[in-house]
Design a protein around this motif. Sequence first.
Motif: not given
Length: 110
Positions: A27-45, A55-65
């Motif tokens: 369940f949590f693995t699937e949830r993480i995949e969904i959240l990572e896709r949402k992060i990717s979509i938001l970062l594209n905007t 050293g900066v990936n989408e997850i670390s950038l989302a946490m930083l923002i």
Amino acid sequence: MLRNDLLLEESELQCLELQNLAMEINFFTERIEILERKISILLNTIDTNLLSIPGVNEISLAMLIGEIGDFNNFSSLKKLVAFAGVILVYMHRMNMNLKVLIYQSMKIDI
């Protein structure tokens, strides 16, 4: 006989617990995949080139923002880096200067 029945029940309970834990992991693995896709979509905007920093990936950038908010609130890169709790390391490699963010710790309120 009663002791054997109790041992069997305990074994069955352990199997059920393991099955439950495996289902939670799925369940949590699937949830993480969904959240990572949402992060990717938001970062594209967001217009940022921070993903080009090694050293900066989408997850670390989302946490930083999420932690910092608007980068324009900081008058210098040094102040931004200090607030974020990261170390900005300048590396020289093959006639190129690279900026690398090394994360010391990230404050996350849950």
